[in-house]
Write a protein that holds these residues in place. Structure first.
Motif, PDB file in Angstrom:
ATOM      1  N   SER A 187       0.856  -1.188   0.000  1.00  0.00           N
ATOM      2  CA  SER A 187       0.000   0.000   0.000  1.00  0.00           C
ATOM      3  C   SER A 187       0.893   1.240   0.000  1.00  0.00           C
ATOM      4  CB  SER A 187      -0.904  -0.004   1.246  1.00  0.00           C
ATOM      5  OG  SER A 187      -0.098   0.110   2.418  1.00  0.00           O
ATOM      6  N   THR A 228      -2.567   8.602  -2.855  1.00  0.00           N
ATOM      7  CA  THR A 228      -3.769   8.341  -2.048  1.00  0.00           C
ATOM      8  C   THR A 228      -4.915   9.288  -2.403  1.00  0.00           C
ATOM      9  OG1 THR A 228      -2.816   9.732  -0.308  1.00  0.00           O
ATOM     10  CG2 THR A 228      -2.517   7.329  -0.115  1.00  0.00           C
ATOM     11  N   LYS A 252     -13.503  13.911  -1.034  1.00  0.00           N
ATOM     12  CA  LYS A 252     -13.618  12.528  -0.535  1.00  0.00           C
ATOM     13  C   LYS A 252     -14.381  12.447   0.787  1.00  0.00           C
ATOM     14  CE  LYS A 252      -9.354  10.935  -2.755  1.00  0.00           C
ATOM     15  NZ  LYS A 252      -9.980   9.888  -3.568  1.00  0.00           N
ATOM     16  N   ASP A 301      -4.302   8.047   6.238  1.00  0.00           N
ATOM     17  CA  ASP A 301      -4.543   6.642   5.881  1.00  0.00           C
ATOM     18  C   ASP A 301      -5.756   6.073   6.625  1.00  0.00           C
ATOM     19  OD1 ASP A 301      -3.208   4.367   4.332  1.00  0.00           O
ATOM     20  OD2 ASP A 301      -3.529   3.456   6.313  1.00  0.00           O
ATOM     21  N   LYS A 302      -5.949   6.480   7.891  1.00  0.00           N
ATOM     22  CA  LYS A 302      -7.100   5.986   8.665  1.00  0.00           C
ATOM     23  C   LYS A 302      -8.412   6.535   8.126  1.00  0.00           C
ATOM     24  CE  LYS A 302      -4.660   5.325  13.069  1.00  0.00           C
ATOM     25  NZ  LYS A 302      -4.552   5.774  14.472  1.00  0.00           N
ATOM     26  N   PRO A 305     -11.369   6.755   2.394  1.00  0.00           N
ATOM     27  CA  PRO A 305     -12.572   5.941   2.143  1.00  0.00           C
ATOM     28  C   PRO A 305     -12.194   4.605   1.500  1.00  0.00           C
ATOM     29  CG  PRO A 305     -12.405   7.705   0.537  1.00  0.00           C
ATOM     30  CD  PRO A 305     -11.337   7.950   1.549  1.00  0.00           C
ATOM     31  N   VAL A 306     -12.941   3.594   1.790  1.00  0.00           N
ATOM     32  CA  VAL A 306     -12.687   2.257   1.243  1.00  0.00           C
ATOM     33  C   VAL A 306     -13.087   2.263  -0.228  1.00  0.00           C
ATOM     34  CG1 VAL A 306     -13.240  -0.187   1.425  1.00  0.00           C
ATOM     35  CG2 VAL A 306     -13.069   1.213   3.497  1.00  0.00           C
ATOM     36  N   GLU A 307     -12.141   1.846  -1.092  1.00  0.00           N
ATOM     37  CA  GLU A 307     -12.391   1.802  -2.525  1.00  0.00           C
ATOM     38  C   GLU A 307     -12.319   0.353  -2.996  1.00  0.00           C
ATOM     39  OE1 GLU A 307      -9.625   4.330  -4.450  1.00  0.00           O
ATOM     40  OE2 GLU A 307     -10.360   6.165  -3.486  1.00  0.00           O
ATOM     41  N   VAL A 308     -13.381  -0.097  -3.607  1.00  0.00           N
ATOM     42  CA  VAL A 308     -13.416  -1.474  -4.107  1.00  0.00           C
ATOM     43  C   VAL A 308     -12.395  -1.658  -5.218  1.00  0.00           C
ATOM     44  CG1 VAL A 308     -14.889  -3.226  -5.141  1.00  0.00           C
ATOM     45  CG2 VAL A 308     -15.826  -1.651  -3.437  1.00  0.00           C
TER      46      VAL A 308
END
Length: 571
Positions: A187, A228, A252, A301-302, A305-308
């Motif tokens: 990552s 990112t 975002k 980083d925390k 957003p979660v990206e598929v």
């Protein structure tokens, strides 16, 4: 009684010897020859008699009168009858034939000035016996080999090699891609962690390489932000990066505290100071800056957003990045074009300097005051009474203070006096036309007129005036006198001295006196061309009707026609 007479005779002899010695001059001058050939050297010897310890100063200079000093020899000292005789020799010469006088020269003995007696030297031309000397035909003109082509070939070779090198570099860069070692990272955060470890192992701080340390630290943060939140962090300034970061995080919908922006900006500012101002922060601040970067990366980083799956930048972001790249390319193109133009100008200047001379380049690009006069549109006008027709690069202006240059006694016999000038005695170029009409006929000796002019110049600061005289005749045949030579003039502001050349043409027409005066810097080649053109243009309106008077006062032959003014420039 006999002894008494003997004592009287001895006393008389001693008195006569003492009187003879007392009448002996303290300074003597002599020359080793009274006649020389033109250009030959003769020696002038100065002798000064003084007591022991006296201070004696001999004259110095490049010229003694009209004679040139070739060399001043060291002073010799001879002890004679309890006194010291100091002998100073000079090597003199003259390159024009004639009789010349060595003027009185000052010799200073204990702050008292003694003058030497004037001496005369005769300079003769070299006589060639054409009957005994064999004569030969004039040899044909042989063209001298020019080496200007060599410089052209060298310059052309440099240009060609430079062009070939540039094309090879572009081609090699195009066909040979840069090999990159690919590394797989889990990552962007992991990649940042590995970069931190590599920075730690480099141990740049212990080596004193603070600039390199901050550069790597800032690159870690910029690389992470590019990967990112998709902003052009590497190409942006600190301010642009923080603004772009705020916009991207807002899009975002990430929750980032304001302190994160402030800490990141503070670190980047410190990095800029280290790179550009070469300043070193304190050790505890450097440690804090690394912690701030790590904390910024952890916080972002925390909150990512979660990206598929990876998403492409938005059209707006693509357009913004494209605009940034376009502006960067424009700046590069402008710099390249500007550099090319400057290089072309320098190349052309070097070529002109080699082929035509750097004086030509300086005079035609930077400019030369007398060249501008020579190239100007000349004016042909009449000045004074009786009128003098003359062609000049500028119109001459009337000087209403002309009478201050003559005495009151001389002005009593003057009916009309006029002076027209361009420039002044101390300018780069000066032209003057003076006309004088007398109330009663005056026997004018043109050969003696220059003395008054020289005294006027000396009163205004001129020194070292050298002059020669010869006959002069206008294009229409009017005879006069030409006085010419050189002198030293002081700058009225800086007082710096410069050598000037002058020419004065004297005429006496219609119960009057006419003068054409030209003064310019001695080695100005453009001024010499201007002078010759002015001299060729001198005319007298009524010269064909009145006849001509030469320097001896006799009438000339006269002319049957008057030269017309065509107002055209001469070649």
């Amino acid at each position: 009684m006999g002894i008494h007479k003997i004592k009287i005779y001895i006393g008389i002899l001693l008195l006569a010897a003492t009187t003879a010695f007392a009448q002996q001059p303290a300074v003597q001058a002599s020359i080793d020859s009274t006649k020389i050939r033109i250009g030959s050297q003769f020696n002038l010897t100065l002798k000064a008699t003084a007591n022991k310890g006296a201070k004696v100063s001999f004259p110095a200079g490049k010229n003694f009168g009209q004679l040139e000093v070739l060399e001043a020899y060291p002073t010799d000292t001879i002890e004679k009858d309890g006194l010291y005789e100091l002998v100073k020799k000079y090597g003199l010469t003259q390159f024009d034939s004639g009789r010349y006088e060595i003027p009185k020269l000052p010799v200073i003995i204990n702050n008292k000035t003694f003058q030497t007696t004037p001496l005369t030297i005769e300079v003769n031309n070299i006589v060639v016996d054409t009957l005994k000397q064999k004569l030969y035909d004039i040899k044909p003109v042989i063209a001298a080999g020019s080496r200007s082509w060599l410089w052209l070939y060298i310059l052309g070779g440099i240009v060609v090699l430079g062009g070939i090198g540039y094309l090879v570099f572009r081609y090699y860069k195009k066909i040979k891609p840069v090999k990159e070692v690919k590394q797989e990272y889990v990552s962007p955060k992991e990649k940042a962690r590995i970069s931190f470890n590599r920075l730690e192992r480099a141990d740049l701080l212990s080596k004193g390489e603070v600039k390199e340390y901050y550069s790597e630290l800032a690159n870690i943060a910029r690389t992470y932000l590019e990967e990112t939140i998709r902003i052009p962090a590497m190409e942006s300034t600190t301010t642009e990066l923080i603004d772009a970061m705020r916009e991207a995080i807002a899009r975002k919908d990430m929750r980032i505290d304001e302190s994160i922006y402030e800490e990141l900006e503070k670190v980047l500012r410190n990095a800029d100071m280290a790179k550009f101002a070469l300043s070193r922060a304190a050790d505890h601040i450097i440690t804090q800056d690394r912690s701030r970067i790590e904390n910024t990366i952890n916080v972002i980083d925390k909150n990512l957003p979660v990206e598929v799956e990876p998403t492409e930048p938005s059209e707006e972001e693509k357009a913004r990045q494209a605009e940034i790249l376009l502006q960067k390319k424009k700046r590069q193109r402008v710099l390249a074009i500007s550099g090319g133009i400057v290089g072309l100008i320098i190349g052309i200047s070097i070529y002109i300097g080699i082929t035509r001379g750097f004086d030509f380049l300086k005079d035609n690009i930077i400019g030369h005051p007398t060249k501008e006069l020579l190239d100007a549109e000349w004016v042909k006008s009449e000045y004074g009474i009786p009128p003098v027709t003359i062609e000049t690069p500028k119109v001459l202006k009337r000087n209403n203070e002309v009478y201050k240059y003559i005495s009151k006694e001389a002005a009593q016999n003057i009916s009309e006096m006029q002076l027209f000038e361009y420039g002044s005695l101390f300018d780069n170029f000066h032209i003057g036309v003076a006309t004088t009409v007398y109330k009663q006929p005056v026997d004018i000796d043109l050969f003696k007129l220059f003395d008054a002019t020289a005294k006027d110049w000396e009163s205004r600061g001129a020194t070292g005036i050298l002059q020669k005289q010869e006959g002069f005749k206008t294009g229409k045949g009017t005879e006069g006198l030409r006085a010419y030579g050189t002198m030293t003039l002081p700058d009225p502001i800086t007082k710096e001295k410069k050598r000037a050349a002058y020419e004065i043409m004297y005429f006496k027409q219609q119960q009057g006196l006419q003068q054409v005066i030209i003064i310019h810097e001695e080695n100005d080649r453009y001024a010499k061309d201007i002078t010759e053109r002015i001299k060729r243009s001198i005319e007298f309106t009524q010269e064909k009707e009145e006849g001509q008077q030469g320097p001896d006062g006799q009438q000339g032959d006269g002319q049957d026609d008057v030269q017309q003014s065509d107002n055209q420039q001469q070649p």
